[in-house]
Design a protein around this motif. Structure first.
Motif, PDB file in Angstrom:
ATOM      1  N   ALA A  88       0.982  -1.091   0.122  1.00 22.32           N
ATOM      2  CA  ALA A  88       0.078   0.121  -0.084  1.00 22.32           C
ATOM      3  C   ALA A  88       0.877   1.222  -0.080  1.00 22.32           C
ATOM      4  N   LYS A  89       0.323   2.222  -0.369  1.00 18.86           N
ATOM      5  CA  LYS A  89       0.933   3.628  -0.609  1.00 18.86           C
ATOM      6  C   LYS A  89       1.061   4.050   1.067  1.00 18.86           C
ATOM      7  N   PRO A  90       2.244   4.334   1.431  1.00 20.60           N
ATOM      8  CA  PRO A  90       2.224   4.840   3.003  1.00 20.60           C
ATOM      9  C   PRO A  90       1.773   6.249   2.901  1.00 20.60           C
ATOM     10  N   LEU A  91       1.178   6.537   4.168  1.00 20.11           N
ATOM     11  CA  LEU A  91       0.729   7.911   4.429  1.00 20.11           C
ATOM     12  C   LEU A  91       1.875   8.763   4.700  1.00 20.11           C
ATOM     13  N   LYS A  92       2.776   8.283   5.548  1.00 18.16           N
ATOM     14  CA  LYS A  92       3.848   8.991   5.659  1.00 18.16           C
ATOM     15  C   LYS A  92       5.326   8.498   5.437  1.00 18.16           C
ATOM     16  N   HIS A  93       6.162   9.191   4.978  1.00 14.62           N
ATOM     17  CA  HIS A  93       7.393   8.440   4.595  1.00 14.62           C
ATOM     18  C   HIS A  93       8.623   9.210   5.321  1.00 14.62           C
ATOM     19  N   VAL A  94       9.491   8.435   6.022  1.00 14.82           N
ATOM     20  CA  VAL A  94      10.578   8.923   6.785  1.00 14.82           C
ATOM     21  C   VAL A  94      11.814   8.686   6.349  1.00 14.82           C
ATOM     22  N   PHE A  95      12.686   9.701   6.180  1.00 15.61           N
ATOM     23  CA  PHE A  95      13.912   9.566   5.519  1.00 15.61           C
ATOM     24  C   PHE A  95      14.763   9.849   6.603  1.00 15.61           C
ATOM     25  N   VAL A  96      15.752   8.831   7.095  1.00 19.92           N
ATOM     26  CA  VAL A  96      16.704   9.087   8.024  1.00 19.92           C
ATOM     27  C   VAL A  96      18.042   9.395   7.333  1.00 19.92           C
ATOM     28  N   CYS A  97      18.781  10.093   7.585  1.00 21.65           N
ATOM     29  CA  CYS A  97      20.105  10.404   7.100  1.00 21.65           C
ATOM     30  C   CYS A  97      21.279   9.595   7.686  1.00 21.65           C
ATOM     31  N   ALA A  98      21.932   8.868   6.609  1.00 20.37           N
ATOM     32  CA  ALA A  98      22.657   8.055   7.068  1.00 20.37           C
ATOM     33  C   ALA A  98      24.206   8.462   6.073  1.00 20.37           C
ATOM     34  N   GLN A  99      24.512   9.710   6.043  1.00 18.30           N
ATOM     35  CA  GLN A  99      25.407  10.195   5.480  1.00 18.30           C
ATOM     36  C   GLN A  99      26.742   9.785   6.151  1.00 18.30           C
ATOM     37  N   GLN A 100      27.756   9.484   5.298  1.00 13.86           N
ATOM     38  CA  GLN A 100      29.135   9.014   6.026  1.00 13.86           C
ATOM     39  C   GLN A 100      30.226   9.859   5.318  1.00 13.86           C
ATOM     40  N   ARG A 101      31.101  10.663   6.203  1.00 18.37           N
ATOM     41  CA  ARG A 101      32.161  11.425   5.803  1.00 18.37           C
ATOM     42  C   ARG A 101      33.498  10.710   6.518  1.00 18.37           C
ATOM     43  N   PRO A 102      34.532  11.185   5.907  1.00 20.04           N
ATOM     44  CA  PRO A 102      35.729  10.703   6.596  1.00 20.04           C
ATOM     45  C   PRO A 102      35.850  11.636   8.141  1.00 20.04           C
ATOM     46  N   PRO A 103      36.483  10.863   8.860  1.00 19.62           N
ATOM     47  CA  PRO A 103      36.629  11.744  10.283  1.00 19.62           C
ATOM     48  C   PRO A 103      37.361  12.925   9.897  1.00 19.62           C
ATOM     49  N   GLY A 104      37.056  13.845  10.677  1.00 20.43           N
ATOM     50  CA  GLY A 104      37.647  15.324  10.529  1.00 20.43           C
ATOM     51  C   GLY A 104      36.844  16.009   9.182  1.00 20.43           C
ATOM     52  N   HIS A 105      36.193  15.578   8.589  1.00 20.25           N
ATOM     53  CA  HIS A 105      35.629  16.371   7.547  1.00 20.25           C
ATOM     54  C   HIS A 105      34.723  17.594   8.091  1.00 20.25           C
ATOM     55  N   PRO A 106      34.958  18.881   7.510  1.00 21.91           N
ATOM     56  CA  PRO A 106      34.588  19.934   8.058  1.00 21.91           C
ATOM     57  C   PRO A 106      33.060  19.992   8.072  1.00 21.91           C
ATOM     58  N   ARG A 107      32.306  18.930   7.444  1.00 21.13           N
ATOM     59  CA  ARG A 107      30.732  19.256   7.522  1.00 21.13           C
ATOM     60  C   ARG A 107      30.094  18.158   8.514  1.00 21.13           C
ATOM     61  N   GLY A 108      31.111  17.475   8.939  1.00 22.64           N
ATOM     62  CA  GLY A 108      30.607  16.429   9.791  1.00 22.64           C
ATOM     63  C   GLY A 108      29.637  15.276   9.196  1.00 22.64           C
ATOM     64  N   SER A 109      29.014  14.390   9.693  1.00 25.18           N
ATOM     65  CA  SER A 109      28.265  13.635   9.069  1.00 25.18           C
ATOM     66  C   SER A 109      27.202  12.994  10.098  1.00 25.18           C
ATOM     67  N   CYS A 110      25.883  12.644   9.858  1.00 25.66           N
ATOM     68  CA  CYS A 110      24.910  11.915  10.712  1.00 25.66           C
ATOM     69  C   CYS A 110      25.422  10.579  11.290  1.00 25.66           C
ATOM     70  N   ALA A 111      26.475   9.900  10.377  1.00 27.05           N
ATOM     71  CA  ALA A 111      26.805   8.595  11.050  1.00 27.05           C
ATOM     72  C   ALA A 111      27.924   8.735  12.002  1.00 27.05           C
ATOM     73  N   ALA A 112      28.463   9.822  12.075  1.00 24.64           N
ATOM     74  CA  ALA A 112      29.313  10.192  13.094  1.00 24.64           C
ATOM     75  C   ALA A 112      28.747  10.258  14.523  1.00 24.64           C
ATOM     76  N   LYS A 113      27.317  10.791  14.298  1.00 23.04           N
ATOM     77  CA  LYS A 113      26.412  11.198  15.345  1.00 23.04           C
ATOM     78  C   LYS A 113      25.571  10.199  15.560  1.00 23.04           C
ATOM     79  N   GLY A 114      25.807   9.121  15.170  1.00 19.85           N
ATOM     80  CA  GLY A 114      24.890   7.860  15.715  1.00 19.85           C
ATOM     81  C   GLY A 114      23.509   7.720  14.833  1.00 19.85           C
ATOM     82  N   CYS A 115      23.669   7.997  13.635  1.00 19.64           N
ATOM     83  CA  CYS A 115      22.236   7.847  12.798  1.00 19.64           C
ATOM     84  C   CYS A 115      21.792   6.196  12.554  1.00 19.64           C
ATOM     85  N   ASN A 116      22.916   5.474  12.774  1.00 16.43           N
ATOM     86  CA  ASN A 116      22.585   4.004  12.467  1.00 16.43           C
ATOM     87  C   ASN A 116      21.672   3.527  13.672  1.00 16.43           C
ATOM     88  N   GLU A 117      22.180   3.810  14.890  1.00 15.35           N
ATOM     89  CA  GLU A 117      21.099   3.774  16.048  1.00 15.35           C
ATOM     90  C   GLU A 117      19.620   4.088  15.867  1.00 15.35           C
TER      91      GLU A 117
END
Length: 107
Positions: free
Chosen positions: A2-31
Motif C-alpha cells: 500500500a502507498k504509505p501515508l507518511k515516509h520517513v527519511f533518516v540521513c545515513a551520510q558518512q564522511r571521513p573523520p575530521g571532515h568539516p561538514r561532519g556527518s550524521c553517521a558520526a553522530k549515531g544515525c545508525n542507531e
C-alpha cells in the motif's frame, strides 16, 4: 504494498573523520535508523509508514536528521530514544514534535 501515508527519511551520510561538514553517521544515525525500523515492525505499520535511509539532508552539524513527508518536517539531533515519540506524536498523531524540529533558518 500500500502507498504509505507518511515516509520517513533518516540521513545515513558518512564522511571521513575530521571532515568539516561532519556527518550524521558520526553522530549515531545508525542507531536512530535501527530504532525507526524496530518501531515500524513493533507497530506493524508497514501499510501506513515507510522508513528509508538517505544521503545528506543538509544540516550535517545538527544530525542525525530525519525528514517526514508529505509533511516536509525536518527533525534534527534525533536519537534512538526520540523515535517512539516521533511515531506517537507525529506519524500516528499528526502533530509535530516541536522540541526536535529543525529551526526555521535551517529548513
Amino acid at each position: 504494498m500500500a502507498k504509505p501515508l507518511k515516509h520517513v527519511f533518516v540521513c545515513a551520510q558518512q564522511r571521513p573523520p575530521g571532515h568539516p561538514r561532519g556527518s550524521c553517521a558520526a553522530k549515531g544515525c545508525n542507531e536512530t535508523l535501527q530504532a525507526f525500523w524496530g518501531e515500524l515492525q513493533k507497530r506493524n505499520a508497514f501499510d501506513r509508514i515507510a522508513v528509508t535511509y538517505s544521503g545528506c539532508l543538509g544540516p550535517c552539524d545538527s544530525g542525525p536528521n530525519v525528514l517526514v513527508y508529505p509533511d516536509g518536517v525536518l527533525y534534527a539531533g534525533v536519537g534512538k530514544d526520540d523515535v517512539a515519540e516521533i511515531f506517537d506524536t507525529h506519524l500516528e498523531g499528526g502533530e509535530v514534535v516541536t522540541r526536535l524540529q529543525a529551526p526555521a533558518g535551517v529548513w
